[in-house]
Design an enzyme around this catalytic site. Structure first.
Site, PDB file in Angstrom:
ATOM      1  N   ASN A  13       0.636  -1.358   0.402  1.00  0.00           N
ATOM      2  CA  ASN A  13       0.188  -0.090   0.305  1.00  0.00           C
ATOM      3  C   ASN A  13       0.992   0.941  -0.275  1.00  0.00           C
ATOM      4  O   ASN A  13       1.187   1.089   0.877  1.00  0.00           O
ATOM      5  CB  ASN A  13      -1.008  -0.006   1.197  1.00  0.00           C
ATOM      6  CG  ASN A  13      -1.622   1.239   1.491  1.00  0.00           C
ATOM      7  OD1 ASN A  13      -1.479   2.192   0.425  1.00  0.00           O
ATOM      8  ND2 ASN A  13      -2.234   1.515   2.357  1.00  0.00           N
ATOM      9  N   TRP A  14       1.096   2.241  -0.971  1.00  0.00           N
ATOM     10  CA  TRP A  14       1.335   2.777  -1.025  1.00  0.00           C
ATOM     11  C   TRP A  14       0.989   4.465  -0.884  1.00  0.00           C
ATOM     12  O   TRP A  14       2.282   5.387  -0.498  1.00  0.00           O
ATOM     13  CB  TRP A  14       2.429   3.368  -2.930  1.00  0.00           C
ATOM     14  CG  TRP A  14       2.599   2.058  -3.592  1.00  0.00           C
ATOM     15  CD1 TRP A  14       3.435   0.934  -2.679  1.00  0.00           C
ATOM     16  CD2 TRP A  14       3.205   1.823  -4.802  1.00  0.00           C
ATOM     17  NE1 TRP A  14       4.382  -0.056  -3.628  1.00  0.00           N
ATOM     18  CE2 TRP A  14       4.234   0.459  -5.337  1.00  0.00           C
ATOM     19  CE3 TRP A  14       3.206   2.313  -5.779  1.00  0.00           C
ATOM     20  CZ2 TRP A  14       4.458   0.158  -6.067  1.00  0.00           C
ATOM     21  CZ3 TRP A  14       3.471   2.897  -7.482  1.00  0.00           C
ATOM     22  CH2 TRP A  14       3.990   1.057  -7.094  1.00  0.00           C
ATOM     23  N   GLU A 105      -6.678   5.219   7.747  1.00  0.00           N
ATOM     24  CA  GLU A 105      -6.379   6.997   7.477  1.00  0.00           C
ATOM     25  C   GLU A 105      -7.563   7.542   7.094  1.00  0.00           C
ATOM     26  O   GLU A 105      -7.950   8.111   7.635  1.00  0.00           O
ATOM     27  CB  GLU A 105      -5.893   6.601   6.896  1.00  0.00           C
ATOM     28  CG  GLU A 105      -4.065   6.221   7.119  1.00  0.00           C
ATOM     29  CD  GLU A 105      -3.083   5.569   6.611  1.00  0.00           C
ATOM     30  OE1 GLU A 105      -3.243   5.250   5.374  1.00  0.00           O
ATOM     31  OE2 GLU A 105      -1.869   5.417   7.007  1.00  0.00           O
ATOM     32  N   GLU A 175      -5.853  -4.645  10.515  1.00  0.00           N
ATOM     33  CA  GLU A 175      -4.365  -3.398  11.353  1.00  0.00           C
ATOM     34  C   GLU A 175      -4.262  -2.569  12.426  1.00  0.00           C
ATOM     35  O   GLU A 175      -5.252  -1.726  11.869  1.00  0.00           O
ATOM     36  CB  GLU A 175      -3.920  -2.622  10.026  1.00  0.00           C
ATOM     37  CG  GLU A 175      -4.515  -3.545   8.526  1.00  0.00           C
ATOM     38  CD  GLU A 175      -3.367  -2.021   7.764  1.00  0.00           C
ATOM     39  OE1 GLU A 175      -1.998  -2.393   7.168  1.00  0.00           O
ATOM     40  OE2 GLU A 175      -4.345  -0.965   6.579  1.00  0.00           O
ATOM     41  N   SER A 220       3.149  -1.902  10.353  1.00  0.00           N
ATOM     42  CA  SER A 220       4.348  -1.881  10.352  1.00  0.00           C
ATOM     43  C   SER A 220       5.610  -3.724  10.094  1.00  0.00           C
ATOM     44  O   SER A 220       6.398  -3.804  10.347  1.00  0.00           O
ATOM     45  CB  SER A 220       5.067  -1.342  12.340  1.00  0.00           C
ATOM     46  OG  SER A 220       4.939  -0.515  12.126  1.00  0.00           O
ATOM     47  N   GLY A 241       2.774  -1.046   4.265  1.00  0.00           N
ATOM     48  CA  GLY A 241       2.947   0.278   3.559  1.00  0.00           C
ATOM     49  C   GLY A 241       4.086   1.011   3.806  1.00  0.00           C
ATOM     50  O   GLY A 241       4.956   0.390   2.115  1.00  0.00           O
ATOM     51  N   GLY A 242       4.575   1.451   4.350  1.00  0.00           N
ATOM     52  CA  GLY A 242       6.418   2.111   4.549  1.00  0.00           C
ATOM     53  C   GLY A 242       7.090   1.344   3.656  1.00  0.00           C
ATOM     54  O   GLY A 242       7.760   1.931   2.911  1.00  0.00           O
TER      55      GLY A 242
HETATM   56  P1  13P Z   1       2.954   0.162   8.062  1.00  0.00           P
HETATM   57  O1  13P Z   1       3.681  -0.875   7.038  1.00  0.00           O
HETATM   58  O2  13P Z   1       3.927   1.825   6.937  1.00  0.00           O
HETATM   59  O3  13P Z   1       3.165   0.449   9.059  1.00  0.00           O
HETATM   60  O4  13P Z   1       1.553   0.373   7.185  1.00  0.00           O
HETATM   61  C1  13P Z   1       0.797  -0.113   6.965  1.00  0.00           C
HETATM   62  C2  13P Z   1      -0.461   0.170   6.803  1.00  0.00           C
HETATM   63  O5  13P Z   1      -1.312   1.370   7.167  1.00  0.00           O
HETATM   64  C3  13P Z   1      -0.559  -0.407   5.248  1.00  0.00           C
HETATM   65  O6  13P Z   1      -2.236  -0.914   4.742  1.00  0.00           O
END
Ligand code: 13P
Length: 258
Positions: A13-14, A105, A175, A220, A241-242
């Protein structure tokens, strides 16, 4: 890793990062790092911002890459006076396979609730997309001992009035909000316990169709913790994500067993 023959799914997920040229490079680099054996073992998807979907689709089609496309959001109506929105049929035309519904989010910053998530899940299914219904408790809810109740509410809300025949197509993403972007991932055994509880609450309404639902963990994930999370029975993949922004770290998450 998921039992019951559930093929793992790793989604990058960018979020709101990068314009289309960067997106093209990211997909190309990712494709150089993965080999056919990886795709046999794991379904690999990327979720670029809307403005990059068309470019990513073109690269994937031109180079015949087995990378699947996900969208980060959509509207539940097929068309209409909804300025700024994108519909499921529009995504389907861009060869999008998956769409995230109710990312935390979106819930927290853009007012999405279980009802809108449910509408999106239904609209995605009718357009032939696979919804990734996202759920997760906040730190306050967890500390108050309310996580299980909150998650049951979110999952039953997201899946309200979905016919059992559609349940096997579904993907759920657990999540925990406190694990997103914090570098603090859930303990794999806790994540397993929650994934199993989510599956059981789907089973209550839909019986053994629950065994076909892929449940992803997100929050994470990185190359250092992916293997331990993926080793769990009810965890069938990850929403990264990151760590998905760098093709090398995302590829290492995809190849978690190596
Ligand atoms: P991170 O991997 O940056 O914690 O983000 C997780 C996320 O929200 C994926 O949708």
């Amino acid at each position: 890793m998921g039992g019951m023959n559930r093929k793992p799914l790793m989604v990058g997920n960018w979020k709101m990062h990068g314009a289309h040229l960067e997106a093209i490079q990211r997909v190309q680099k990712l494709s150089y790092l993965l080999d056919p054996g990886d795709y046999d073992r794991v379904d690999v998807a990327v979720a670029p911002p809307f403005t990059s979907l068309r470019s990513v689709q073109t690269v994937i089609e031109m180079d015949r890459l087995p990378i699947l496309i996900a969208a980060q959001n959509m509207h539940w109506e097929e068309a209409g006076a909804y300025t700024g929105e994108i519909s499921a049929p529009m995504l389907a035309k861009l060869s999008v396979s998956y769409v995230i519904a109710g990312h935390s989010e979106r819930r927290r910053l853009f007012g999405e609730d279980d009802r809108t998530v449910n509408r999106k899940v239904k609209a995605a299914l009718s357009a032939g997309l696979t919804p990734i219904a996202a759920v997760g408790e906040t730190i306050e809810q967890r500390e108050a001992g309310e996580a299980a109740r909150v998650l049951r509410g979110q999952i039953s809300g997201a899946l309200a009035r979905i016919p059992t025949e559609d349940i096997p197509r579904l993907v759920v993403a657990y999540e925990p909000v406190w694990a997103i972007g914090t570098g603090r991932h859930a303990d794999p055994s806790d994540a397993q316990e929650t994934a199993s509880a989510l599956r059981e609450s789907i089973r209550k309404r839909h019986g053994n169709a629950a065994d076909r639902v892929r449940i992803l963990y997100g929050g994470s994930i990185n190359p250092g913790n992916a293997a331990a999370l993926m080793a769990k029975r009810d965890i069938d993949g990850g929403l990264v994500g990151g760590a998905s922004l760098d093709p090398h770290t995302f590829a290492s998450c995809v190849r978690y067993w190596k």
